[in-house]
Design a protein around this motif. Structure first.
Motif, mmCIF file in Angstrom:
data_model
loop_
_atom_site.group_PDB
_atom_site.id
_atom_site.type_symbol
_atom_site.label_atom_id
_atom_site.label_comp_id
_atom_site.label_asym_id
_atom_site.label_seq_id
_atom_site.Cartn_x
_atom_site.Cartn_y
_atom_site.Cartn_z
ATOM 1 N N ALA A 198 -2.184 16.403 23.780
ATOM 2 C CA ALA A 198 -3.414 16.412 23.024
ATOM 3 C C ALA A 198 -3.472 17.488 22.058
ATOM 4 O O ALA A 198 -4.004 17.542 20.970
ATOM 5 N N ILE A 199 -3.219 18.908 22.478
ATOM 6 C CA ILE A 199 -3.158 19.968 21.774
ATOM 7 C C ILE A 199 -2.364 19.995 20.713
ATOM 8 O O ILE A 199 -2.680 20.147 19.625
ATOM 9 N N LYS A 234 -13.026 22.791 19.789
ATOM 10 C CA LYS A 234 -11.785 21.477 19.669
ATOM 11 C C LYS A 234 -11.092 21.818 20.723
ATOM 12 O O LYS A 234 -10.812 20.757 21.592
ATOM 13 N N ALA A 248 -3.525 17.740 18.013
ATOM 14 C CA ALA A 248 -4.650 18.190 17.121
ATOM 15 C C ALA A 248 -4.466 19.289 16.293
ATOM 16 O O ALA A 248 -5.070 19.549 15.423
ATOM 17 N N PHE A 249 -3.238 20.272 16.964
ATOM 18 C CA PHE A 249 -3.341 21.424 16.457
ATOM 19 C C PHE A 249 -1.820 21.724 15.559
ATOM 20 O O PHE A 249 -1.634 22.547 14.774
ATOM 21 N N LEU A 287 -10.834 19.096 24.487
ATOM 22 C CA LEU A 287 -9.586 18.478 24.666
ATOM 23 C C LEU A 287 -9.154 18.959 26.305
ATOM 24 O O LEU A 287 -8.789 18.050 27.106
#
Ligand SMILES: CC(C)(COP(=O)(O)OP(=O)(O)OC[C@H]1O[C@@H](n2cnc3c(N)ncnc32)[C@H](O)[C@@H]1O)[C@@H](O)C(=O)NCCC(=O)NCCS
Ligand SMILES: Nc1ncnc2c1ncn2[C@@H]1O[C@H](COP(=O)(O)OP(=O)(O)OP(=O)(O)O)[C@@H](O)[C@H]1O
Length: 204
Positions: free
Chosen positions: A49-50, A83, A53-54, A87
């Motif tokens: 997930a990280i 954010k 997103a990043f 997560l």
């Protein structure tokens, strides 16, 4: 029936050192920092997930999370921190609740929630009482700089991303001061553990 004691405090206040002493007394400790590290191991959902997103810039060459780089980003940018929290926190919560159910089923007398963001994320509502590990702010700053090899500005930013010292203290049921050198901690902890107020909490 199991009692749940929240154990919280600002960054580098000494929670881990105190939680080791709780374990020695036979308590079952649930360590949110440890869980937060486990959910971002390679192939774990938190890492996936990280990176979604990043971006993959936050991976090291060996496929592990570049914690230092992500820390530099999020503790300088409140929106990025929010954010990240969105997560990771549901995954951390799921594991905290899973361990709680297991320890309750095993009828452990004392379950300790070692959670840096205990009040910020509402876990105090699941606790029978909360112990705040407190350290004088100027000593805390030096500990963060030394332990995490951070500049004064970066250390201040991490401290500022958490609840203020005064607000945390105002919400405490018990307070343990770790401003003295670490050699004094076993004595300070024993004074807390055998205090009539804490013994009454354990007995009721
Ligand atoms: C940003 C990350 C990668 C930086 O990693 P790093 O190895 O430098 O720090 P580490 O995870 O060991 O945390 C050290 C301390 O920083 C503080 N801290 C960590 N995350 C946060 C956060 N989201 N908000 C405020 N303080 C935090 C805590 O006091 C913690 O004990 C990491 O902290 C992270 O993934 N944070 C999000 C998960 C989280 O909220 N963890 C706290 C447990 S509830
Ligand atoms: N009296 C003391 N009690 C606890 N820790 C101390 C004390 N004196 C110095 N320290 C040092 O402070 C640092 C922070 O301690 P510790 O890692 O237990 O904090 P923590 O609250 O678990 O931190 P974090 O939430 O940031 O992971 C360590 O380097 C520890 O050795």
């Amino acid at each position: 029936m199991s009692k749940v004691l929240g154990l919280t405090g600002g960054i580098a206040s000494g929670k881990s050192a105190v939680s080791t002493l709780f374990k020695k007394q036979g308590a079952a400790v649930i360590d949110a920092d440890l869980i937060a590290h486990q959910i971002v191991e390679p192939n774990q959902p938190g890492l996936t997930a990280i990176i979604a997103a990043f971006g993959s810039d936050y991976l090291l060459a060996d496929g592990r999370l570049n914690r230092q780089k992500l820390g530099q980003l999020v503790f300088a940018d409140p929106e990025a921190l929010q954010k990240l929290d969105q997560l990771t926190h549901p995954l951390i919560r799921q594991e905290i609740l899973r361990q709680t159910v297991a320890y309750r089923a095993a009828d452990r007398d004392l379950i300790v929630y070692d959670i840096p963001l205990l009040f910020e994320t509402g876990y105090d509502q699941l606790c029978d009482a909360v112990l705040v590990v407190d350290v004088a702010p100027q000593i805390q700053l030096v500990r963060v700089e030394q332990r995490d090899h951070l500049t004064e500005a970066a250390a201040k930013a991490r401290i500022a991303s958490q609840m203020s010292h005064d607000e945390r203290l105002a919400r405490a049921d018990f307070v343990l001061d770790t401003s003295k050198p670490i050699d004094d901690l076993p004595k300070t902890f024993a004074a807390f553990w055998y205090s009539s107020a804490f013994q009454k909490f354990l007995a009721n």
